[in-house]
Design a protein around this motif. Structure first.
Motif, PDB file in Angstrom:
ATOM      1  N   ASP A 126      -1.052  10.747  -6.914  1.00 16.77           N
ATOM      2  CA  ASP A 126       0.369  11.049  -6.754  1.00 16.77           C
ATOM      3  C   ASP A 126       1.114   9.741  -6.552  1.00 16.77           C
ATOM      4  N   THR A 127       2.325   9.668  -7.081  1.00 16.74           N
ATOM      5  CA  THR A 127       3.130   8.460  -6.926  1.00 16.74           C
ATOM      6  C   THR A 127       4.574   8.726  -7.300  1.00 16.74           C
ATOM      7  N   ASP A 128       5.461   7.908  -6.767  1.00 16.84           N
ATOM      8  CA  ASP A 128       6.839   7.864  -7.255  1.00 16.84           C
ATOM      9  C   ASP A 128       7.255   6.402  -7.488  1.00 16.84           C
ATOM     10  N   MET A 129       6.264   5.516  -7.492  1.00 16.35           N
ATOM     11  CA  MET A 129       6.491   4.081  -7.716  1.00 16.35           C
ATOM     12  C   MET A 129       6.771   3.802  -9.185  1.00 16.35           C
ATOM     13  N   PRO A 130       7.557   2.769  -9.454  1.00 14.90           N
ATOM     14  CA  PRO A 130       7.672   2.294 -10.840  1.00 14.90           C
ATOM     15  C   PRO A 130       6.303   1.797 -11.320  1.00 14.90           C
ATOM     16  N   LEU A 131       6.069   1.882 -12.609  1.00 14.87           N
ATOM     17  CA  LEU A 131       4.774   1.512 -13.177  1.00 14.87           C
ATOM     18  C   LEU A 131       4.348   0.096 -12.798  1.00 14.87           C
ATOM     19  N   ARG A 132       5.251  -0.857 -12.819  1.00 17.38           N
ATOM     20  CA  ARG A 132       4.942  -2.237 -12.481  1.00 17.38           C
ATOM     21  C   ARG A 132       4.371  -2.341 -11.066  1.00 17.38           C
ATOM     22  N   MET A 133       4.945  -1.589 -10.145  1.00 16.19           N
ATOM     23  CA  MET A 133       4.494  -1.605  -8.757  1.00 16.19           C
ATOM     24  C   MET A 133       3.149  -0.871  -8.624  1.00 16.19           C
ATOM     25  N   GLN A 134       2.935   0.175  -9.403  1.00 11.48           N
ATOM     26  CA  GLN A 134       1.655   0.888  -9.398  1.00 11.48           C
ATOM     27  C   GLN A 134       0.529  -0.050  -9.820  1.00 11.48           C
ATOM     28  N   ILE A 135       0.789  -0.819 -10.869  1.00 14.80           N
ATOM     29  CA  ILE A 135      -0.209  -1.773 -11.358  1.00 14.80           C
ATOM     30  C   ILE A 135      -0.518  -2.811 -10.287  1.00 14.80           C
ATOM     31  N   GLN A 136       0.517  -3.275  -9.579  1.00 19.21           N
ATOM     32  CA  GLN A 136       0.326  -4.233  -8.485  1.00 19.21           C
ATOM     33  C   GLN A 136      -0.526  -3.615  -7.377  1.00 19.21           C
ATOM     34  N   ALA A 137      -0.285  -2.344  -7.055  1.00 22.77           N
ATOM     35  CA  ALA A 137      -1.049  -1.668  -6.001  1.00 22.77           C
ATOM     36  C   ALA A 137      -2.530  -1.612  -6.357  1.00 22.77           C
ATOM     37  N   MET A 138      -2.820  -1.206  -7.571  1.00 22.32           N
ATOM     38  CA  MET A 138      -4.221  -1.084  -7.989  1.00 22.32           C
ATOM     39  C   MET A 138      -4.883  -2.452  -8.109  1.00 22.32           C
ATOM     40  N   SER A 139      -4.135  -3.445  -8.549  1.00 22.37           N
ATOM     41  CA  SER A 139      -4.660  -4.805  -8.643  1.00 22.37           C
ATOM     42  C   SER A 139      -4.961  -5.364  -7.249  1.00 22.37           C
ATOM     43  N   SER A 140      -4.047  -5.151  -6.305  1.00 21.46           N
ATOM     44  CA  SER A 140      -4.267  -5.620  -4.930  1.00 21.46           C
ATOM     45  C   SER A 140      -5.478  -4.939  -4.311  1.00 21.46           C
ATOM     46  N   ALA A 141      -5.638  -3.646  -4.572  1.00 27.17           N
ATOM     47  CA  ALA A 141      -6.797  -2.910  -4.051  1.00 27.17           C
ATOM     48  C   ALA A 141      -8.092  -3.468  -4.632  1.00 27.17           C
ATOM     49  N   SER A 142      -8.093  -3.736  -5.915  1.00 25.93           N
ATOM     50  CA  SER A 142      -9.280  -4.282  -6.570  1.00 25.93           C
ATOM     51  C   SER A 142      -9.623  -5.665  -6.014  1.00 25.93           C
ATOM     52  N   GLN A 143      -8.598  -6.497  -5.817  1.00 23.16           N
ATOM     53  CA  GLN A 143      -8.819  -7.830  -5.251  1.00 23.16           C
ATOM     54  C   GLN A 143      -9.382  -7.726  -3.836  1.00 23.16           C
ATOM     55  N   ALA A 144      -8.837  -6.813  -3.038  1.00 19.74           N
ATOM     56  CA  ALA A 144      -9.304  -6.633  -1.666  1.00 19.74           C
ATOM     57  C   ALA A 144     -10.766  -6.183  -1.642  1.00 19.74           C
ATOM     58  N   LEU A 145     -11.145  -5.306  -2.572  1.00 18.22           N
ATOM     59  CA  LEU A 145     -12.529  -4.848  -2.629  1.00 18.22           C
ATOM     60  C   LEU A 145     -13.470  -5.963  -3.070  1.00 18.22           C
ATOM     61  N   ASP A 146     -12.956  -6.931  -3.814  1.00 16.50           N
ATOM     62  CA  ASP A 146     -13.762  -8.097  -4.176  1.00 16.50           C
ATOM     63  C   ASP A 146     -13.965  -9.025  -2.973  1.00 16.50           C
ATOM     64  N   LEU A 147     -12.984  -9.056  -2.067  1.00 15.31           N
ATOM     65  CA  LEU A 147     -13.022  -9.962  -0.922  1.00 15.31           C
ATOM     66  C   LEU A 147     -13.751  -9.391   0.291  1.00 15.31           C
ATOM     67  N   TYR A 148     -13.671  -8.078   0.484  1.00 13.32           N
ATOM     68  CA  TYR A 148     -14.196  -7.451   1.696  1.00 13.32           C
ATOM     69  C   TYR A 148     -15.247  -6.402   1.360  1.00 13.32           C
ATOM     70  N   ASP A 149     -16.121  -6.159   2.314  1.00 13.48           N
ATOM     71  CA  ASP A 149     -17.108  -5.094   2.187  1.00 13.48           C
ATOM     72  C   ASP A 149     -16.385  -3.756   2.075  1.00 13.48           C
ATOM     73  N   VAL A 150     -16.914  -2.854   1.275  1.00 13.22           N
ATOM     74  CA  VAL A 150     -16.271  -1.558   1.041  1.00 13.22           C
ATOM     75  C   VAL A 150     -16.135  -0.749   2.337  1.00 13.22           C
ATOM     76  N   LEU A 151     -16.935  -1.038   3.345  1.00 16.27           N
ATOM     77  CA  LEU A 151     -16.845  -0.341   4.627  1.00 16.27           C
ATOM     78  C   LEU A 151     -15.800  -0.938   5.556  1.00 16.27           C
ATOM     79  N   ASP A 152     -15.257  -2.093   5.208  1.00 11.54           N
ATOM     80  CA  ASP A 152     -14.259  -2.779   6.046  1.00 11.54           C
ATOM     81  C   ASP A 152     -12.844  -2.343   5.642  1.00 11.54           C
ATOM     82  N   CYS A 153     -12.573  -1.056   5.846  1.00 10.87           N
ATOM     83  CA  CYS A 153     -11.294  -0.476   5.400  1.00 10.87           C
ATOM     84  C   CYS A 153     -10.085  -1.121   6.072  1.00 10.87           C
ATOM     85  N   LYS A 154     -10.232  -1.530   7.320  1.00  7.60           N
ATOM     86  CA  LYS A 154      -9.115  -2.153   8.040  1.00  7.60           C
ATOM     87  C   LYS A 154      -8.702  -3.470   7.378  1.00  7.60           C
ATOM     88  N   SER A 155      -9.657  -4.299   7.019  1.00  5.34           N
ATOM     89  CA  SER A 155      -9.345  -5.575   6.350  1.00  5.34           C
ATOM     90  C   SER A 155      -8.777  -5.348   4.956  1.00  5.34           C
TER      91      SER A 155
END
Length: 97
Positions: free
Chosen positions: A10-39
């Motif tokens: 679900d979303t109401d974000m503009p597409l550009r911002m959606q892409i940024q959200a998914m990219s940031s999430a992917s980058q964070a998962l590359d940096l942190y352990d998948v169990l480190d949800c807080k980081s």
């Protein structure tokens, strides 16, 4: 970068911002352990605060519930890998006490 594809639930974000959200999430998962949800959440929040102004919130996990009010055009809820991501900018209340 992770090979997994994000599934927007679900979303109401503009597409550009959606892409940024998914990219940031992917980058964070590359940096942190998948169990480190807080980081992971902290990383995404900081990315959005710096790019789109302060006031962003991020919840990351595999099992959570929430109820919130957000500013129009600032909400996304998606799944990436085994985690759920909720990103939104809080709305200020216009009611007086």
């Amino acid at each position: 970068m992770l090979e997994g594809k994000a599934l927007v639930e679900d979303t109401d974000m503009p597409l550009r911002m959606q892409i940024q959200a998914m990219s940031s999430a992917s980058q964070a998962l590359d940096l942190y352990d998948v169990l480190d949800c807080k980081s992971i959440a902290g990383y995404i929040k900081k990315e959005f605060d710096s790019k789109y102004g302060n006031g962003w919130q991020c919840v990351v996990g595999s099992n959570f519930g929430c109820f919130f009010t957000h500013s129009k055009g600032t909400f996304i809820y998606f799944t990436l890998e085994r985690l759920k991501f909720l990103i939104f900018k809080g709305a200020s209340s216009s009611t007086s006490p």
